[in-house]
Design a protein around this motif. Structure first.
Motif, short mmCIF file in Angstrom:
data_model
loop_
_atom_site.label_atom_id
_atom_site.label_comp_id
_atom_site.label_asym_id
_atom_site.label_seq_id
_atom_site.Cartn_x
_atom_site.Cartn_y
_atom_site.Cartn_z
N ALA A 1 0.26 -33.43 -14.54
CA ALA A 1 -0.98 -32.90 -13.97
C ALA A 1 -1.52 -33.86 -12.93
O ALA A 1 -1.14 -35.03 -12.90
CB ALA A 1 -2.00 -32.70 -15.08
N GLY A 2 -2.41 -33.34 -12.12
CA GLY A 2 -2.96 -34.15 -11.04
C GLY A 2 -4.24 -34.85 -11.43
O GLY A 2 -4.85 -34.56 -12.46
N LEU A 3 -4.61 -35.78 -10.58
CA LEU A 3 -5.78 -36.62 -10.82
C LEU A 3 -6.33 -37.02 -9.45
O LEU A 3 -5.54 -37.33 -8.55
CB LEU A 3 -5.29 -37.87 -11.55
N GLN A 4 -7.65 -36.99 -9.31
CA GLN A 4 -8.23 -37.45 -8.05
C GLN A 4 -8.78 -38.85 -8.27
O GLN A 4 -9.61 -39.05 -9.15
CB GLN A 4 -9.36 -36.52 -7.62
N ILE A 5 -8.28 -39.80 -7.52
CA ILE A 5 -8.84 -41.15 -7.61
C ILE A 5 -9.66 -41.36 -6.34
O ILE A 5 -9.13 -41.39 -5.23
CB ILE A 5 -7.75 -42.22 -7.80
N THR A 6 -10.97 -41.46 -6.55
CA THR A 6 -11.93 -41.47 -5.45
C THR A 6 -12.17 -42.91 -4.97
O THR A 6 -11.73 -43.87 -5.63
CB THR A 6 -13.23 -40.78 -5.93
N PRO A 7 -12.86 -43.10 -3.82
CA PRO A 7 -12.96 -44.46 -3.27
C PRO A 7 -13.54 -45.50 -4.24
O PRO A 7 -13.13 -46.68 -4.19
CB PRO A 7 -13.89 -44.26 -2.07
N ASN A 8 -14.42 -45.09 -5.15
CA ASN A 8 -14.95 -46.05 -6.13
C ASN A 8 -13.85 -46.52 -7.08
O ASN A 8 -13.89 -47.66 -7.57
CB ASN A 8 -16.12 -45.46 -6.92
N ALA B 1 -14.37 -35.00 -11.28
CA ALA B 1 -13.14 -35.79 -11.21
C ALA B 1 -13.43 -37.29 -11.36
O ALA B 1 -12.99 -38.11 -10.55
CB ALA B 1 -12.42 -35.51 -9.89
N GLN B 2 -14.17 -37.66 -12.41
CA GLN B 2 -14.59 -39.07 -12.51
C GLN B 2 -14.19 -39.77 -13.80
O GLN B 2 -14.44 -40.96 -13.96
CB GLN B 2 -16.11 -39.17 -12.34
N GLY B 3 -13.56 -39.06 -14.77
CA GLY B 3 -13.25 -39.71 -16.04
C GLY B 3 -12.40 -40.95 -15.86
O GLY B 3 -12.73 -42.04 -16.35
N ALA B 4 -11.31 -40.81 -15.14
CA ALA B 4 -10.41 -41.95 -14.93
C ALA B 4 -11.06 -42.98 -14.00
O ALA B 4 -10.91 -44.19 -14.20
CB ALA B 4 -9.09 -41.47 -14.34
N ASN B 5 -11.81 -42.48 -13.01
CA ASN B 5 -12.47 -43.43 -12.09
C ASN B 5 -13.48 -44.30 -12.81
O ASN B 5 -13.57 -45.51 -12.56
CB ASN B 5 -13.15 -42.64 -10.95
N MET B 6 -14.23 -43.70 -13.74
CA MET B 6 -15.19 -44.50 -14.51
C MET B 6 -14.45 -45.52 -15.38
O MET B 6 -14.90 -46.66 -15.53
CB MET B 6 -16.06 -43.60 -15.39
N ALA B 7 -13.32 -45.09 -15.97
CA ALA B 7 -12.55 -46.01 -16.83
C ALA B 7 -12.06 -47.21 -16.01
O ALA B 7 -12.08 -48.36 -16.47
CB ALA B 7 -11.37 -45.27 -17.45
N ILE B 8 -11.64 -46.93 -14.78
CA ILE B 8 -11.14 -48.00 -13.89
C ILE B 8 -12.28 -48.96 -13.53
O ILE B 8 -12.12 -50.18 -13.54
CB ILE B 8 -10.49 -47.35 -12.64
N GLU B 9 -13.45 -48.39 -13.23
CA GLU B 9 -14.63 -49.25 -12.94
C GLU B 9 -14.98 -50.10 -14.16
O GLU B 9 -15.24 -51.30 -14.04
CB GLU B 9 -15.84 -48.39 -12.58
N ASP B 10 -15.00 -49.46 -15.36
CA ASP B 10 -15.33 -50.20 -16.60
C ASP B 10 -14.42 -51.42 -16.74
O ASP B 10 -14.87 -52.52 -17.09
CB ASP B 10 -15.06 -49.34 -17.85
N ALA B 11 -13.12 -51.18 -16.49
CA ALA B 11 -12.12 -52.23 -16.71
C ALA B 11 -12.44 -53.46 -15.87
O ALA B 11 -12.41 -54.60 -16.37
CB ALA B 11 -10.72 -51.69 -16.36
N TRP B 12 -12.80 -53.24 -14.61
CA TRP B 12 -13.11 -54.37 -13.72
C TRP B 12 -14.34 -55.13 -14.23
O TRP B 12 -14.34 -56.36 -14.34
CB TRP B 12 -13.37 -53.88 -12.29
N VAL B 13 -15.39 -54.36 -14.55
CA VAL B 13 -16.66 -55.00 -14.92
C VAL B 13 -16.50 -55.77 -16.23
O VAL B 13 -17.00 -56.89 -16.37
CB VAL B 13 -17.79 -53.93 -15.04
N LEU B 14 -15.77 -55.20 -17.19
CA LEU B 14 -15.57 -55.88 -18.47
C LEU B 14 -14.87 -57.23 -18.25
O LEU B 14 -15.30 -58.26 -18.76
CB LEU B 14 -14.74 -54.99 -19.41
N ALA B 15 -13.79 -57.20 -17.45
CA ALA B 15 -13.05 -58.45 -17.21
C ALA B 15 -13.94 -59.46 -16.48
O ALA B 15 -13.96 -60.65 -16.83
CB ALA B 15 -11.79 -58.16 -16.39
N GLU B 16 -14.70 -58.98 -15.50
CA GLU B 16 -15.56 -59.91 -14.73
C GLU B 16 -16.61 -60.55 -15.63
O GLU B 16 -16.84 -61.77 -15.58
CB GLU B 16 -16.23 -59.13 -13.59
#
Ligand code: FAD
Length: 398
Positions: free
Chosen positions: A45-52, A304-319
């Motif tokens: 299936a497809g996924l939209q990964i947006t600029p954020n 189309a933000q579930g994966a994008n939010m997960a990706i943002e979370d990952a960065w902030v958690l590590a930082e």
């Protein structure tokens, strides 16, 4: 707790867990990811990964790789379900969000494979075929018991275990989900079977009463992704892997334009699932266990933000784990930076249902006319509507 040398366990090798693994390992942590599936296979299936989202992937050194596997989106078109008349076209090449990273259309399997390879390159241990049966949080560690009878003590645990998260249950107890009265089908079709020779890089949303259907190209236009949503009272179990008879999909969209019907006629393998609304977690951590991605904020797919939010979370958690001396302080800062934004996104995704599904022709006609006029007179304003979403770059903000 500066991350160098710290041992961190991540439960779940989805998009959120793998991105977190890369972000933590790049800062020097020793990371293990535990996944129940014996292989990292993904629903086609497809996924939209947006600029954020692409902003984070670029900051993790994956910008070129993700651009290679993605189709850059040129435009979004909203169309009427009868006859397919254009209601609004947003030219995404003109969008300036204050974030120059691309808006990409990707195959989920390609993204997961790219992330898994990157994680391995950074020394992350991927442990597959190991299913946790619970999460027990103690004062300064968490314990994972597994189906095979073994268990693992984790000094720091990241629960990236998706919508039915055991980690979330341990962090804040069970929260009930509400069936939204909507189901969604997803399918992909090989473009060579479709009489469209030059597949435009456009995401098209066909809007009908109580239903809508989205199409967009994947893999350089060789595949077409289809997501179709219908309102109905009947409950369908939440999950991604329920196969359905393609005839049901064709029947539900039989009043849609001929091009769409032809596309649906080619669908062989169709998945159906029920859409549920979940509250965003109030608590994102307890002790040294944190949650991220769908574990913390499952969302409807209409933005189309579930994966994008997960990706943002990952960065902030590590930082935050890297910059704060104490885990408690780091996790509180992580929750503070993520909770309000994810609540806003989940709300905006829910609101989009109303726009797409207007049932009354008395409302639909004037609403579509208003969108048409706004698109013609103030296209820049229409594009700026989502600056708050796409323009946000967590790698620059804190
Ligand atoms: C129709 C649809 C379209 C979508 N489109 C988009 C889109 O265009 N853009 C976008 O950003 N998002 C989209 N999403 C949302 C997105 O797919 C999810 O939000 C995202 O995949 C969540 O990632 P995650 O890593 O948090 O969870 P998941 O991807 O669910 O990963 C969780 C992982 O944990 C593992 N796991 C769970 N429990 C255990 C256990 N007990 N033991 C071991 N392992 C376990 C699972 O096997 C899984 O691999 C869409 C969703 C849907 C339904």
């Amino acid at each position: 707790m500066a991350l160098k040398g710290q041992s961190i366990t991540i439960l779940g090798a989805g998009i959120g867990g793998l991105t977190a693994a890369i972000a933590l390992a790049r800062r020097g942590a020793r990371v293990s990811v535990i996944e129940q599936a014996p292989e990292l296979t993904e629903v086609g299936a497809g996924l939209q990964i947006t600029p954020n989202g692409t902003a984070v992937l670029a900051a993790l050194g994956l910008g070129e790789r993700v651009a290679r596997i993605g189709v850059p989106l040129q435009a979004v078109e909203l169309r009427e379900h009868r006859g397919g008349r254009l209601v609004l076209r947003l030219d995404m090449t003109q969008a300036k969000h204050g974030n120059d990273n691309p808006y990409l259309l990707l195959h989920r399997a390609d993204l997961v494979e790219m992330l898994a390879q990157a994680a391995r390159r950074h020394g992350v241990a991927l442990i597959l075929g190991k299913k946790a049966t619970g999460v027990a949080i103690g004062f300064d560690q968490a314990t994972l018991p597994f189906e095979d009878g073994s268990q693992r003590d984790c000094r720091m645990l990241v629960g990236a275990d998706g919508v039915h998260s055991l980690a979330r249950q341990a962090v804040e107890g069970t929260r009930t989900a509400r069936f939204t009265g909507q189901v969604a089908w997803r399918a992909t079709v090989e473009a060579r079977h479709v009489p469209i020779h030059d597949m435009p890089r456009v995401a098209t949303v066909y809007m009908g009463p109580g239903r809508h259907l989205v199409t967009y190209p994947l893999r350089e236009g060789r595949l077409i992704n289809i997501v179709a949503v219908e309102e109905r009272a009947k409950w369908v179990a939440e999950g991604w892997n329920h196969l359905d008879d393609p005839a049901n999909l064709r029947r539900a969209f039989s009043s849609f334009p001929a091009d769409v019907r032809r596309l649906l006629g080619l669908c062989e393998n169709v998945h159906l699932w029920g859409l549920f609304a979940h509250p965003v977690a109030t608590n994102w951590y307890r002790g040294t266990t944190a949650i991220l991605g769908d574990a913390a904020h499952p969302t409807l797919p209409f933005l189309a933000q579930g994966a994008n939010m997960a990706i943002e979370d990952a960065w902030v958690l590590a930082e935050e784990l890297d910059r704060n001396d104490e885990a408690e302080k780091a996790l509180a800062a992580y929750q503070k930076r993520r909770r309000a934004r994810t609540r806003r996104i989940v709300r905006a995704a829910t609101d989009n249902t109303r726009i797409y599904h207007m049932s009354s022709p008395l409302l639909r006609g004037p609403a579509h006319a208003a969108m048409r006029v706004a698109g013609m007179l103030t296209p820049a304003m229409m594009l700026r509507r989502y600056d708050w979403l796409y323009g946000h770059d967590v790698t620059r903000a804190c």
